[in-house]
Design a protein around this motif. Structure first.
Motif, PDB file in Angstrom:
ATOM      1  N   LEU A  18       0.827  -1.209   0.000  1.00  0.00           N
ATOM      2  CA  LEU A  18       0.000   0.000   0.000  1.00  0.00           C
ATOM      3  C   LEU A  18       0.863   1.261   0.000  1.00  0.00           C
ATOM      4  O   LEU A  18       0.482   2.292  -0.547  1.00  0.00           O
ATOM      5  N   PRO A  23      -3.159   3.356  -3.309  1.00  0.00           N
ATOM      6  CA  PRO A  23      -4.333   3.467  -4.180  1.00  0.00           C
ATOM      7  C   PRO A  23      -4.901   4.887  -4.260  1.00  0.00           C
ATOM      8  O   PRO A  23      -5.292   5.339  -5.330  1.00  0.00           O
ATOM      9  N   LEU A  27      -5.014  13.773  -1.288  1.00  0.00           N
ATOM     10  CA  LEU A  27      -6.052  14.031  -0.285  1.00  0.00           C
ATOM     11  C   LEU A  27      -6.525  15.472  -0.455  1.00  0.00           C
ATOM     12  O   LEU A  27      -6.116  16.358   0.287  1.00  0.00           O
ATOM     13  N   PHE A  89      -4.348   5.788   4.266  1.00  0.00           N
ATOM     14  CA  PHE A  89      -5.785   5.830   4.557  1.00  0.00           C
ATOM     15  C   PHE A  89      -6.208   7.224   5.038  1.00  0.00           C
ATOM     16  O   PHE A  89      -7.216   7.368   5.719  1.00  0.00           O
ATOM     17  N   GLY A  90      -5.436   8.245   4.700  1.00  0.00           N
ATOM     18  CA  GLY A  90      -5.734   9.592   5.174  1.00  0.00           C
ATOM     19  C   GLY A  90      -5.149   9.799   6.561  1.00  0.00           C
ATOM     20  O   GLY A  90      -4.445   8.930   7.091  1.00  0.00           O
ATOM     21  N   ASP A  92      -6.790  12.577   8.944  1.00  0.00           N
ATOM     22  CA  ASP A  92      -7.550  13.531   9.753  1.00  0.00           C
ATOM     23  C   ASP A  92      -8.910  12.917  10.115  1.00  0.00           C
ATOM     24  O   ASP A  92      -9.117  11.715   9.906  1.00  0.00           O
ATOM     25  N   PRO A  93      -9.835  13.713  10.663  1.00  0.00           N
ATOM     26  CA  PRO A  93     -11.134  13.131  11.033  1.00  0.00           C
ATOM     27  C   PRO A  93     -11.846  12.439   9.859  1.00  0.00           C
ATOM     28  O   PRO A  93     -12.742  11.623  10.083  1.00  0.00           O
ATOM     29  N   HIS A  94     -11.442  12.771   8.620  1.00  0.00           N
ATOM     30  CA  HIS A  94     -12.063  12.105   7.472  1.00  0.00           C
ATOM     31  C   HIS A  94     -11.223  10.947   6.946  1.00  0.00           C
ATOM     32  O   HIS A  94     -11.392  10.529   5.799  1.00  0.00           O
ATOM     33  N   CYS A  96      -9.927   7.122   6.425  1.00  0.00           N
ATOM     34  CA  CYS A  96     -10.721   6.004   5.907  1.00  0.00           C
ATOM     35  C   CYS A  96     -11.485   5.240   6.995  1.00  0.00           C
ATOM     36  O   CYS A  96     -10.907   4.744   7.948  1.00  0.00           O
ATOM     37  N   MET A  97     -12.788   5.120   6.795  1.00  0.00           N
ATOM     38  CA  MET A  97     -13.609   4.356   7.746  1.00  0.00           C
ATOM     39  C   MET A  97     -13.413   2.858   7.555  1.00  0.00           C
ATOM     40  O   MET A  97     -13.743   2.069   8.442  1.00  0.00           O
ATOM     41  N   GLY A  98     -12.896   2.474   6.382  1.00  0.00           N
ATOM     42  CA  GLY A  98     -12.778   1.043   6.100  1.00  0.00           C
ATOM     43  C   GLY A  98     -11.369   0.520   6.281  1.00  0.00           C
ATOM     44  O   GLY A  98     -11.054  -0.583   5.847  1.00  0.00           O
ATOM     45  N   TYR A 101     -10.954  -2.883   8.056  1.00  0.00           N
ATOM     46  CA  TYR A 101     -11.524  -3.913   7.190  1.00  0.00           C
ATOM     47  C   TYR A 101     -10.626  -4.146   5.968  1.00  0.00           C
ATOM     48  O   TYR A 101     -10.351  -5.288   5.587  1.00  0.00           O
ATOM     49  N   LEU A 106      -7.206  -7.623   2.737  1.00  0.00           N
ATOM     50  CA  LEU A 106      -6.011  -7.872   1.926  1.00  0.00           C
ATOM     51  C   LEU A 106      -5.134  -8.951   2.557  1.00  0.00           C
ATOM     52  O   LEU A 106      -4.581  -9.813   1.859  1.00  0.00           O
TER      53      LEU A 106
HETATM   54  C1  HEM Z   1      -6.937  -0.378   0.357  1.00  0.00           C
HETATM   55  C2  HEM Z   1      -8.183   0.080   0.473  1.00  0.00           C
HETATM   56  C3  HEM Z   1      -8.524   1.513   0.823  1.00  0.00           C
HETATM   57  C4  HEM Z   1      -7.763   2.643   0.763  1.00  0.00           C
HETATM   58  C5  HEM Z   1      -6.315   2.793   0.305  1.00  0.00           C
HETATM   59  C6  HEM Z   1      -8.598   3.738   1.216  1.00  0.00           C
HETATM   60  C7  HEM Z   1      -8.175   5.052   1.306  1.00  0.00           C
HETATM   61  C8  HEM Z   1      -8.954   6.076   1.801  1.00  0.00           C
HETATM   62  C9  HEM Z   1      -8.482   7.434   1.988  1.00  0.00           C
HETATM   63  C10 HEM Z   1      -7.089   7.940   1.652  1.00  0.00           C
HETATM   64  C11 HEM Z   1      -9.498   8.137   2.513  1.00  0.00           C
HETATM   65  C12 HEM Z   1      -9.460   9.603   2.949  1.00  0.00           C
HETATM   66  C13 HEM Z   1      -9.860  10.503   1.815  1.00  0.00           C
HETATM   67  C14 HEM Z   1      -9.646  11.930   2.249  1.00  0.00           C
HETATM   68  O1  HEM Z   1      -9.145  12.214   3.353  1.00  0.00           O
HETATM   69  O2  HEM Z   1      -9.958  12.811   1.426  1.00  0.00           O
HETATM   70  C15 HEM Z   1     -10.629   7.247   2.648  1.00  0.00           C
HETATM   71  C16 HEM Z   1     -11.856   7.631   3.138  1.00  0.00           C
HETATM   72  C17 HEM Z   1     -12.918   6.758   3.298  1.00  0.00           C
HETATM   73  N1  HEM Z   1     -12.909   5.406   3.083  1.00  0.00           N
HETATM   74 FE1  HEM Z   1     -11.374   4.334   2.376  1.00  0.00          FE
HETATM   75  N2  HEM Z   1      -9.831   3.245   1.552  1.00  0.00           N
HETATM   76  C18 HEM Z   1      -9.837   1.897   1.328  1.00  0.00           C
HETATM   77  C19 HEM Z   1     -10.874   1.029   1.557  1.00  0.00           C
HETATM   78  C20 HEM Z   1     -12.098   1.372   2.086  1.00  0.00           C
HETATM   79  C21 HEM Z   1     -13.172   0.437   2.363  1.00  0.00           C
HETATM   80  C22 HEM Z   1     -13.083  -1.077   2.139  1.00  0.00           C
HETATM   81  C23 HEM Z   1     -14.209   1.162   2.854  1.00  0.00           C
HETATM   82  C24 HEM Z   1     -15.568   0.720   3.299  1.00  0.00           C
HETATM   83  C25 HEM Z   1     -15.893  -0.533   3.574  1.00  0.00           C
HETATM   84  C26 HEM Z   1     -13.789   2.552   2.879  1.00  0.00           C
HETATM   85  C27 HEM Z   1     -14.569   3.603   3.310  1.00  0.00           C
HETATM   86  C28 HEM Z   1     -14.160   4.908   3.389  1.00  0.00           C
HETATM   87  C29 HEM Z   1     -15.022   6.005   3.822  1.00  0.00           C
HETATM   88  C30 HEM Z   1     -16.497   5.909   4.232  1.00  0.00           C
HETATM   89  C31 HEM Z   1     -14.241   7.172   3.755  1.00  0.00           C
HETATM   90  C32 HEM Z   1     -14.670   8.609   4.066  1.00  0.00           C
HETATM   91  C33 HEM Z   1     -14.467   8.930   5.527  1.00  0.00           C
HETATM   92  C34 HEM Z   1     -14.863  10.370   5.824  1.00  0.00           C
HETATM   93  O3  HEM Z   1     -14.928  11.203   4.917  1.00  0.00           O
HETATM   94  O4  HEM Z   1     -15.087  10.660   7.006  1.00  0.00           O
HETATM   95  N3  HEM Z   1     -12.497   2.636   2.411  1.00  0.00           N
HETATM   96  N4  HEM Z   1     -10.259   5.993   2.221  1.00  0.00           N
END
Ligand code: HEM
Length: 117
Positions: A18, A23, A27, A89-90, A92-94, A96-98, A101, A106
Motif C-alpha cells: 500500500l 491506491p 487528499l 488511509f488519510g 484527519d477526522p475524514h 478512511c472508515m474502512g 476492514y 487484503l
Molecule cells: C486499500 C483500500 C482503501 C484505501 C487505500 C482507502 C483510502 C482512503 C483514503 C485515503 C481516505 C481519505 C480521503 C480523504 O481524506 O480525502 C478514505 C476515506 C474513506 N474510506 Fe477508504 N480506503 C480503502 C478502503 C475502504 C473500504 C473497504 C471502505 C468501506 C468498507 C472505505 C470507506 C471509506 C469512507 C467511508 C471514507 C470517508 C471517511 C470520511 O470522509 O469521514 N475505504 N479511504
C-alpha cells in the motif's frame, strides 16, 4: 481476527504494498481560511490543496530506498514509527472508515492464496 494479529509478515507485506503503490494518490482539501502553508506561501480561502500521498509515502527520509519493495522495513526497520508519512488511509477526522476492514481483507486474501489445500 486472532490469526490476523499473529500474521506479522503478511501485515508487513500489505503495508509495504500500500505504501509503494498507494491506491489513493492525493487528499484534496478546500482551504476554509487563509493560512501560511510555508514561510513564503499563503494558502488562500477557497483554493484547492492537493497534498500528494505518493510524495509523502515515498519520502526517502522516512522510508530509505523508497521505490523498493521492502516489507522488512515494517518488521526490523522504523517504518512503523513514521506515522506522519503513513497517510495511505488519510490522516484527519475524514480518514478512511474502512481501513481496518481493508487491511484484514487484503491480509486474508494473501493468507488464503498462500495456504495449500
Ligand atoms: C486499500 C483500500 C482503501 C484505501 C487505500 C482507502 C483510502 C482512503 C483514503 C485515503 C481516505 C481519505 C480521503 C480523504 O481524506 O480525502 C478514505 C476515506 C474513506 N474510506 Fe477508504 N480506503 C480503502 C478502503 C475502504 C473500504 C473497504 C471502505 C468501506 C468498507 C472505505 C470507506 C471509506 C469512507 C467511508 C471514507 C470517508 C471517511 C470520511 O470522509 O469521514 N475505504 N479511504
Amino acid at each position: 481476527m486472532d490469526m490476523l494479529d499473529r500474521m506479522k509478515v503478511t501485515r508487513a507485506v500489505v503495508k509495504e504494498a500500500l505504501r509503494l503503490r498507494t491506491p489513493a494518490i492525493a487528499l484534496p482539501r478546500t482551504v476554509k481560511k487563509d493560512f501560511p502553508l510555508t514561510p513564503g506561501f499563503i494558502a488562500k480561502r477557497g483554493q484547492l490543496l492537493m497534498p500528494s500521498v505518493w510524495k509523502i509515502t515515498h519520502d526517502p527520509v522516512a522510508y530509505p530506498d523508497p521505490d523498493a519493495f521492502k516489507p522488512e522495513r515494517w518488521l526490523f526497520g522504523d517504518a512503523e514509527r513514521q506515522t506522519k508519512n503513513w497517510v495511505v488511509f488519510g490522516s484527519d477526522p475524514h480518514s478512511c472508515m474502512g481501513k481496518v476492514y481493508a487491511m484484514a481483507h487484503l491480509m486474508t486474501l494473501i493468507g488464503k492464496a498462500s495456504i495449500e489445500r
